[in-house]
Write an enzyme that holds these catalytic residues in place. Sequence first.
Site, PDB file in Angstrom:
ATOM      1  N   LYS A  10     -13.162 -26.704   0.982  1.00 44.65           N
ATOM      2  CA  LYS A  10     -12.410 -25.713   0.205  1.00 44.65           C
ATOM      3  C   LYS A  10     -10.950 -25.788   0.638  1.00 44.65           C
ATOM      4  O   LYS A  10     -10.650 -25.758   1.829  1.00 44.65           O
ATOM      5  CB  LYS A  10     -12.962 -24.312   0.464  1.00 44.65           C
ATOM      6  N   ASP A 127     -15.517 -16.304   2.638  1.00 47.85           N
ATOM      7  CA  ASP A 127     -15.331 -17.411   1.702  1.00 47.85           C
ATOM      8  C   ASP A 127     -16.626 -17.869   1.032  1.00 47.85           C
ATOM      9  O   ASP A 127     -16.596 -18.770   0.199  1.00 47.85           O
ATOM     10  CB  ASP A 127     -14.708 -18.615   2.432  1.00 47.85           C
TER      11      ASP A 127
END
Length: 275
Positions: A10, A127
């Site tokens: 990410k 996240d």
Amino acid sequence: MLTKVFAPAKVNLTLHVTGQRKDGYHLLDSLVVFADVGDRVSVMETEEMRLDVTGPMASGVPTDQSNLVWRAAALFDRPVAITLSKYLPAAAGIGGGSSDAAATLLAMSDLTGQTRLPEGSVELGADVRVCLMRRASRMQGIGEVVEPVPNLPPLFAVLANPRVEVPTPAVFKALTAKENPPMALKLPKWQGTRILIDWVASQRNDLEAPAIAAAPIIADVIASLAALPGARLARMSGSGATCFALFDTREAADAAAATLAQAQPEWWVTPATFS
């Protein structure tokens, strides 16, 4: 039955810190993308839960209940043998642990046929929700507000990490300005890669300065990336220490990654495409 799921890196193209709640959590506004490089998670039914960690970045990764992968699998209340193949550096600002947890949730869902994720899945980490999306998204709040960003032009990059772990809490603690402007209420419709890169360059990562104060080598990584032929922008991702440079083509990114890897053999360096 063996189920395998890819856990992509990410990357925060932007990371605006817009405030801080009374409970201490920081409010963010971030454009998040995912790379075509990452870890791999496989799960297989067994009589007793276990976790094996393999791969070039396996050293130091826990193999017990402290690992988010174990905790994600345990939510399904079915013992499995998990293999986590680590290719991403730890504590690197590219969501490795959260992406691994999200991949485990998806693998367990496929293995068990349980399409609805168990209660507590997104509480594994801030996240995890965006990592379950696995596509370009705008992430706001403390990570609980995630909206997909459709039709994002492809981005070609070099990722680099000096193999220095940067603790996220320490970086946030060192941030002096807690209330900064967010991104525009409505994001543009970017017509092509070059226009998108120009827009990203006009935004910020508010954690970059405090991360550099904690680990000055991050400034060296950014400078090295910015100096690569064809680099349009160099910035840190997340709370560091991984940084990225953006290029107009994948061919340019591939060549630049080879150049940097030769110049800095101790760093983790890889070309990537973001989407």
